[in-house]
Scaffold this motif. Sequence first.
Motif, PDB file in Angstrom:
ATOM      1  N   ARG A 376      27.304  46.715  62.371  1.00 37.56           N
ATOM      2  CA  ARG A 376      26.119  47.388  61.822  1.00 37.56           C
ATOM      3  C   ARG A 376      24.907  46.455  61.873  1.00 37.56           C
ATOM      4  N   ASP A 420      19.703  54.160  64.751  1.00 34.94           N
ATOM      5  CA  ASP A 420      20.003  54.647  63.397  1.00 34.94           C
ATOM      6  C   ASP A 420      19.358  53.752  62.335  1.00 34.94           C
ATOM      7  N   ALA A 422      16.614  52.411  62.564  1.00 42.87           N
ATOM      8  CA  ALA A 422      15.182  52.718  62.528  1.00 42.87           C
ATOM      9  C   ALA A 422      14.894  54.072  61.882  1.00 42.87           C
ATOM     10  N   ARG A 423      15.934  54.815  61.554  1.00 40.89           N
ATOM     11  CA  ARG A 423      15.736  56.169  61.005  1.00 40.89           C
ATOM     12  C   ARG A 423      15.061  56.063  59.639  1.00 40.89           C
ATOM     13  N   PRO A 424      13.948  56.781  59.465  1.00 46.49           N
ATOM     14  CA  PRO A 424      13.193  56.649  58.218  1.00 46.49           C
ATOM     15  C   PRO A 424      14.074  56.847  56.972  1.00 46.49           C
ATOM     16  N   ALA A 425      14.919  57.871  57.008  1.00 44.74           N
ATOM     17  CA  ALA A 425      15.733  58.135  55.823  1.00 44.74           C
ATOM     18  C   ALA A 425      17.156  57.628  56.007  1.00 44.74           C
ATOM     19  N   ALA A 426      17.276  56.501  56.750  1.00 43.91           N
ATOM     20  CA  ALA A 426      18.613  56.029  57.143  1.00 43.91           C
ATOM     21  C   ALA A 426      19.582  55.939  55.968  1.00 43.91           C
ATOM     22  N   ALA A 427      20.793  56.264  56.251  1.00 46.05           N
ATOM     23  CA  ALA A 427      21.846  56.204  55.235  1.00 46.05           C
ATOM     24  C   ALA A 427      21.958  54.785  54.708  1.00 46.05           C
ATOM     25  N   GLY A 428      22.188  54.657  53.439  1.00 46.16           N
ATOM     26  CA  GLY A 428      22.463  53.338  52.875  1.00 46.16           C
ATOM     27  C   GLY A 428      23.732  52.811  53.508  1.00 46.16           C
ATOM     28  N   LYS A 430      27.080  50.128  52.957  1.00 41.47           N
ATOM     29  CA  LYS A 430      27.851  49.684  51.792  1.00 41.47           C
ATOM     30  C   LYS A 430      27.719  48.201  51.488  1.00 41.47           C
TER      31      LYS A 430
ATOM     32  N   ASP B 174      24.150  61.051  54.380  1.00 40.12           N
ATOM     33  CA  ASP B 174      23.359  60.102  53.594  1.00 40.12           C
ATOM     34  C   ASP B 174      23.789  60.070  52.124  1.00 40.12           C
ATOM     35  N   ASN B 192      17.392  60.682  64.114  1.00 38.06           N
ATOM     36  CA  ASN B 192      16.130  59.951  64.020  1.00 38.06           C
ATOM     37  C   ASN B 192      14.949  60.858  64.363  1.00 38.06           C
TER      38      ASN B 192
END
Lengths: 431, 431
Positions: A376, A420, A422-428, A430, B174, B192
Amino acid sequence: MSCIIDPLRISDEATLAAIARDEQIAVGKLAAGVRAGEIVVFGRADGPVRPLGIGAGLRTKINANLGTSPDFPDVQEELRKLEAAVTMGADTVMDLSTGGDLDAVRRAMREQCPVTLGTVPIYQAAVEAQERFSSTDKMTADHIFEVIERQAQDGIDFMTLHCAVTHGSVAALDSSPRVGGIVSRGGSMLANWMAANHQENPLYEQYDRLLEILAKYGVAASLGDGLRPGAVADASDLGQIAEMRVQGELVLAAREAGVQVFVEGPGHMPLDQIVGIVLLHKQLGHNAPLYVLGPLVTDVAPGYDHITAAIGGTLCAAAGADYLCYVTPAEHIGLPDERDVIEGVVASRIAAHAADVVKGVPGAAEWDDKMSAARRHLDWERMAELALDPGTVRTRRNERGTLDAKACSMCGKFCSIKIDLARPAAAGTKD
Amino acid sequence: MSCIIDPLRISDEATLAAIARDEQIAVGKLAAGVRAGEIVVFGRADGPVRPLGIGAGLRTKINANLGTSPDFPDVQEELRKLEAAVTMGADTVMDLSTGGDLDAVRRAMREQCPVTLGTVPIYQAAVEAQERFSSTDKMTADHIFEVIERQAQDGIDFMTLHCAVTHGSVAALDSSPRVGGIVSRGGSMLANWMAANHQENPLYEQYDRLLEILAKYGVAASLGDGLRPGAVADASDLGQIAEMRVQGELVLAAREAGVQVFVEGPGHMPLDQIVGIVLLHKQLGHNAPLYVLGPLVTDVAPGYDHITAAIGGTLCAAAGADYLCYVTPAEHIGLPDERDVIEGVVASRIAAHAADVVKGVPGAAEWDDKMSAARRHLDWERMAELALDPGTVRTRRNERGTLDAKACSMCGKFCSIKIDLARPAAAGTKD
């Protein structure tokens, strides 16, 4: 069941503590497993052979078979393969030599082997009978026991002993015709000897004598599967099951004699019989550790049997097998070379680890999580470091040098992880 | 469930007969499977693309992913890999190119590819947006559909379409943090794009428009798994399950439109979740054929992921998956080379066949039996002939030339088969 395996007679406190620490379990749990005969232990904290435990609740272990053959008797090649096997992570090694000066080969291997070392003494007895009398049928019981004691004196940790190839189990085998016959070398030698000499297997008939030698030198018994199927079509047949029943009797007698013991099985197996045969092995074998070959889930892939064995081995280990014997790409073709040894060890370690993840072995899933986190973060050095075979990862990445040092040459700038992240609402994540 | 897949509209009698013959099943059974949407068919008996069926009751098929990358845009290398993949037995090939002149690469591959060929059009749309606007987020819906139609016109047989990456399924993803995030290239590009443009996935929102193009050109839809886990720790999470549910809706709509459809899944998976996820895929996917990647049963073996995938693939196929996408040793490291392609195809074929043996696919177990009989007869030429990769068996046996032409260099004169055949009361053999 009565059992007199005393952990402090076959090992010592420092060694048990070292094994427990390595396995991330309590030392009391380890000692209880040894006492119940569900775990076997080898090596010494203060000796040249690394402490090792095999059995219930422990990391699945893997073995690399080595050894000269009549066509390739060169001890130096075997010593190179030994080093490669240990470097790649073999937990144990077996010397199956049948070519050259067998005593010298074994002693050289023992000298240089830092891990648990096993042998199959019947091979040496057969080779010596062949040399002396031009026939393996000319072995004598006394000669077989003399070879066993000779090998024990050299500090061998365990021996494969095909004690369960009896008149009864061979008759069961013969009552149900096979496609593949007997494919175990030790099994075929003994069955042939028994038929030619009209005698019971001395390793069965004089089992007490055998146990006395093993107890004297602190050698563990690996009860061989001389009648294991060598064809998927022969799996779970009468000969195999008959031998498993005899193995079970012999487990109890070994424990009574204070000899550590485990059971070998089950050879070639179609996918849908694996879980059942493992559970049957554990049941009939009184929960002794199970040492498996493969099992190979198809017969059609010579040249790639490290893969067919890894498939079966994973299922076996997940179902409760404790110890996997590697199979190399050379299986069914010829003697493995050093590259085969490496491929075999890696494939077996994959099988063992994939099973450990679902067996809940301490630390197993955590290793995968660390690798996934490194992926990641596109941290290539960390990925190599965590890899089961770091050298191959580094070499291959250098070969396929990429223009984008953060990504790889498969996707380059179209790397899914980079996109991914760079995705604005990217998943958190862990970590 | 309503379904209007007419076998004779998407194929023809001669092609269906050829597929049924190849699969050793009745043509009526094949046609019924197509009608129910449980089997998809490709190719033409009288055309350049070989007839092929994928789905329930048929031999498990395998796919080889090929294609240029930004770092390695050489079409000639991909054509060499195409030839190697087909020679080694790939049932289908996918062109995943992202480097060089994508139209030219695809047309060259279509020209030279004798088997079913698939693509992932979103890659080309993204690459072209990157070239024109320096950002894959600048793709437009119209441009995506234009690329799909352009590729369809070239005679592509099926396309991976990540229609189920929706606002809803990404929100589910998400809501449950992952170790590995999104690892599908198409999935990450679309998620994205959706976030950057505050729009729903056009492949979902305008699914009717998509189906119209596919129906017009007779292209099958492979519903991509854009949210598949890329880490064992992320398996069976909310994002994955949400996408599976959307895939299921889309299967029904495709069938209504007369478009052949199958479903992709499930990514990295620990061993004990595989059977469950396959059954869930089949259940939620209305028994559409299941096309699986791997699944990889551990994350720690880069350099050997053809093996981790073969382990998972075998279990998947045995549980009902119909079609395995190969994974090569280069996975997680870089673009595969020709040797990787060969290793990947062979490993996948092993997985598919080991499953077919226990699925009862006609002819599967018989192949193993023939090999076992050849072994029993020490018939080396026949063993090579029957091997999944005959060339490797012949080469390796020659390398390890043995002094005893009947045996091999592992055991030589101590060959278990030779010894067992000499046993006076030797077990009968079945052949």
